[in-house]
Motif scaffolding. Sequence first.
Motif, PDB file in Angstrom:
ATOM      1  N   GLU A 175      55.973  49.323  51.893  1.00 35.73           N
ATOM      2  CA  GLU A 175      57.216  48.643  52.275  1.00 35.73           C
ATOM      3  C   GLU A 175      57.837  47.910  51.088  1.00 35.73           C
ATOM      4  N   ALA A 176      57.008  47.271  50.267  1.00 39.95           N
ATOM      5  CA  ALA A 176      57.521  46.551  49.096  1.00 39.95           C
ATOM      6  C   ALA A 176      58.131  47.521  48.084  1.00 39.95           C
TER       7      ALA A 176
ATOM      8  N   ALA B 134      59.470  50.425  48.830  1.00 36.23           N
ATOM      9  CA  ALA B 134      60.727  50.891  49.428  1.00 36.23           C
ATOM     10  C   ALA B 134      61.838  49.863  49.214  1.00 36.23           C
ATOM     11  N   GLU B 135      61.493  48.586  49.286  1.00 31.33           N
ATOM     12  CA  GLU B 135      62.476  47.516  49.084  1.00 31.33           C
ATOM     13  C   GLU B 135      63.075  47.538  47.678  1.00 31.33           C
ATOM     14  N   ILE B 136      62.297  47.987  46.696  1.00 27.49           N
ATOM     15  CA  ILE B 136      62.823  48.038  45.326  1.00 27.49           C
ATOM     16  C   ILE B 136      63.366  49.430  44.980  1.00 27.49           C
ATOM     17  N   GLY B 137      63.481  50.294  45.996  1.00 32.68           N
ATOM     18  CA  GLY B 137      64.117  51.590  45.800  1.00 32.68           C
ATOM     19  C   GLY B 137      63.203  52.748  45.477  1.00 32.68           C
TER      20      GLY B 137
ATOM     21  N   ARG C  24      51.606  42.676  45.927  1.00 31.24           N
ATOM     22  CA  ARG C  24      51.389  42.968  47.343  1.00 31.24           C
ATOM     23  C   ARG C  24      49.971  43.411  47.674  1.00 31.24           C
TER      24      ARG C  24
ATOM     25  N   GLU D 280      51.832  47.318  53.391  1.00 33.94           N
ATOM     26  CA  GLU D 280      52.519  46.241  52.689  1.00 33.94           C
ATOM     27  C   GLU D 280      53.032  46.720  51.321  1.00 33.94           C
TER      28      GLU D 280
ATOM     29  N   HIS E 174      60.957  55.592  46.874  1.00 30.77           N
ATOM     30  CA  HIS E 174      60.750  56.279  48.148  1.00 30.77           C
ATOM     31  C   HIS E 174      59.765  57.440  48.042  1.00 30.77           C
TER      32      HIS E 174
ATOM     33  N   THR F  94      55.099  44.861  41.489  1.00 25.65           N
ATOM     34  CA  THR F  94      55.178  44.866  42.957  1.00 25.65           C
ATOM     35  C   THR F  94      53.844  45.240  43.576  1.00 25.65           C
TER      36      THR F  94
END
Length: 113
Positions: free
Chosen positions: A18-19, A21-24, A80, A15, A26, A76
């Motif tokens: 993934e969160a 990755a969603e905000i860029g 999460r 979780e 990596h 984040t």
Amino acid sequence: MKKIEAIIKPFKLDEVREALAEIGIHGMTVSEVKGFGRQRGQTELYRGSEYHIDFLPKIKVEVVATDNQYQQIVDTIIERASTGNVGDGKVFIYEVDEAIRIRTKEAGDAAIE
């Protein structure tokens, strides 16, 4: 630059990843660690006998970020990784003097972006 080090519950790793990755974000380092805080471990029941586990399994997530993006990363992770229960973990923030990408020899923010 800042280094964010978060100690979280193992089942929260996907979780959190993934969160991020969603905000860029990596790039990160993930380690399996063991430890305890206020929980002081836990008592388990095995074949009718109780035994105490001193060190609980945790996950350490490490991310190096620019001064502009580190607060969003921290927020984040906290959002999460939280379950609202004891043992959710901690986030530590360190100052990073320099970062150098080995392959290209880029330094500073360019090395982590």
